[in-house]
Design a protein around this motif. Structure first.
Motif, short mmCIF file in Angstrom:
data_model
loop_
_atom_site.label_atom_id
_atom_site.label_comp_id
_atom_site.label_asym_id
_atom_site.label_seq_id
_atom_site.Cartn_x
_atom_site.Cartn_y
_atom_site.Cartn_z
N VAL A 74 -16.73 -17.36 -1.17
CA VAL A 74 -15.56 -16.71 -1.77
C VAL A 74 -16.06 -15.79 -2.88
O VAL A 74 -16.82 -16.23 -3.74
N TYR A 75 -15.70 -14.52 -2.85
CA TYR A 75 -16.03 -13.59 -3.93
C TYR A 75 -14.99 -12.48 -3.93
O TYR A 75 -14.21 -12.35 -2.97
N ALA A 79 -11.52 -10.17 -0.93
CA ALA A 79 -10.15 -9.67 -1.02
C ALA A 79 -10.11 -8.14 -0.86
O ALA A 79 -9.26 -7.61 -0.14
N ILE A 80 -11.05 -7.43 -1.48
CA ILE A 80 -11.07 -5.96 -1.37
C ILE A 80 -11.35 -5.57 0.08
O ILE A 80 -10.67 -4.72 0.66
N TYR A 124 -21.64 1.06 4.69
CA TYR A 124 -21.73 -0.14 3.84
C TYR A 124 -23.19 -0.51 3.57
O TYR A 124 -23.55 -0.88 2.44
N MET A 125 -24.02 -0.39 4.61
CA MET A 125 -25.45 -0.69 4.44
C MET A 125 -26.05 0.15 3.32
O MET A 125 -26.87 -0.32 2.53
N LEU A 126 -25.62 1.42 3.27
CA LEU A 126 -26.17 2.32 2.26
C LEU A 126 -25.57 2.05 0.87
O LEU A 126 -26.24 2.22 -0.15
N SER A 127 -24.30 1.61 0.83
CA SER A 127 -23.67 1.41 -0.48
C SER A 127 -23.81 -0.03 -0.98
O SER A 127 -23.34 -0.35 -2.07
N TYR A 128 -24.49 -0.88 -0.21
CA TYR A 128 -24.65 -2.28 -0.59
C TYR A 128 -25.23 -2.48 -1.99
O TYR A 128 -24.72 -3.31 -2.76
N GLY A 135 -21.46 -7.05 -9.17
CA GLY A 135 -21.25 -8.49 -9.31
C GLY A 135 -20.09 -9.01 -8.49
O GLY A 135 -19.80 -10.21 -8.48
N LEU A 136 -19.40 -8.10 -7.77
CA LEU A 136 -18.23 -8.50 -6.98
C LEU A 136 -18.60 -9.26 -5.70
O LEU A 136 -17.73 -9.73 -4.98
#
Lengths: 192, 183
Positions: A74-75, A79-80, A124-128, A135-136
């Motif tokens: 859970v993080y 939710a986002i 997403y791989m690039l913005s990870y 910290g989200l």
């Protein structure tokens, strides 16, 4: 080799059932999400209930290996990400699993969904590293009750298998109680 | 036509149960990353690297958790990747057995026509953008409708409940706004 055989058997069964319940058809997905036909919602709720009851009852009887459970953390990103997925799901009428199945059944738009999906996953791989730095993404796994034999932290101090069984029954009840539609007029779109 | 929800729900529930009894809960969206990594490593060799410590990548996401995604991409003949290919084969066969998806539907779903008329380019653009947002969101959340919503809630995972609530909170208003006609 056994693992690959199981992947083929369970995967094919999953794909075939998704097709037969209408989940690979964007018309049914969108009618569920604009609340004009909850038929697919009832199917999914019943499936989650049946799966839950069998799994937790099987664990209690010692027939199902608790080690096969796989609970995700859970993080805040859950939710986002859920909000984003929901918006894209409604716009396209596809989610990852039903999208690949719909493409296989010959729907052209589903292939565009897959190409978009591959690019979205690559983005997403690039913005990870960015998300990681916010910290989200940090959190811990958690189940509703404490499942015997598993070391997941529990939200409430009750035996997790009993809670799981009760939740399964609750899902089945909701599946039966839910009306065929919540929005729109007239008879719901007929099902066989 | 689709199966009655009672029959369909029990069948789908049995598949969920078979998966967790025999192997592990069902999940799909990770395999988009695996296919991306396979394509990426083909186009630009060196994305996935073999070291003494095992398989890893110069991409932080593929390298996370001990390089498990890099490892799966280096060996696509693994359970989860084959699972998704088998899903496609299963859906293809099932669709064929019920007479196939009609030519009109394959080109444009009825609900799209009811709301936007005969506009295939617009529909394909919407499906493309939807796919982008769905997979970006799924990877941020760490799972999709299969892994979080179905497998997660089935196991009483708190993450599954949160994901499902968030997904429907966005999906219902977007669907009602974009598709007011039932089709």
């Amino acid at each position: 080799m056994t693992t690959i055989l199981l992947a083929i058997l369970i995967g094919a069964a999953f794909g075939a059932v998704l097709d037969r319940i209408g989940a690979t058809n964007p018309n049914w997905i969108i009618r569920m999400l604009n609340l004009t036909s909850l038929h697919l919602m009832k199917t999914i709720l019943l499936a989650i209930g049946v799966g839950s009851i069998l799994m937790f009852a099987g664990q209690m009887a010692g027939l199902v290996d608790v080690g096969h459970m796989s609970v995700k953390a859970v993080y805040v990103g859950v939710a986002i990400g859920g909000l984003l997925l929901g918006a894209g799901w409604a716009a396209s009428g596809y989610c990852p699993g039903t999208g690949v199945c719909a493409a296989a059944s010959g729907r052209y738009d589903a292939w565009f969904f897959i190409i978009g999906g591959l690019l979205g996953a690559a983005a997403y791989m690039l913005s990870y590293p960015f998300w990681k730095a916010t910290g989200l993404l940090s959190g811990s796994t958690m189940t509703l009750g404490a499942v015997p034999g598993a070391d997941y932290p529990a939200l409430i101090n009750l035996p997790g298998d009993v809670v799981g069984l009760a939740m399964g029954v609750l899902f089945v009840i909701v599946a039966f109680v839910l009306p065929e539609r919540l929005a729109g007029q007239g008879a719901p779109v007929a099902a066989q | 036509m689709v199966l009655n929800w009672k029959i369909g729900g029990v069948l789908l529930g049995l598949v969920f149960f078979a998966a967790v009894l025999l192997v592990k809960p069902i999940g799909v969206s990770t395999q988009f990353v695996i296919l991306d990594a396979i394509i990426g490593d083909t186009v630009s060799p060196g994305l996935i690297t073999q070291t003494d410590q095992g398989v890893t990548s110069n991409n932080a996401y593929l390298a996370k958790s001990g390089g498990k995604y890099a490892k799966s991409a280096a060996n696509p003949l693994n359970y989860s990747f084959i699972f998704v290919l088998a899903m496609m084969a299963g859906a293809f066969t099932s669709a064929l057995l019920r007479g196939g998806v009609g030519a009109d539907e394959r080109r444009l779903p009825a609900i799209w026509c009811a709301n936007y008329g005969d506009t295939p380019v617009k529909r394909y653009a919407m499906a493309f953008m939807g796919g982008f947002v769905v997979l970006y969101g799924a990877r941020l959340a760490g799972g999709c409708t299969s892994g979080h919503m179905m497998s997660g809630t089935m196991q009483t995972a708190i993450s599954g409940y949160i994901f499902a609530a968030a997904a429907f909170a966005a999906a219902i208003p977007v669907a009602m706004k974009l598709y007011p006609q039932e089709g």
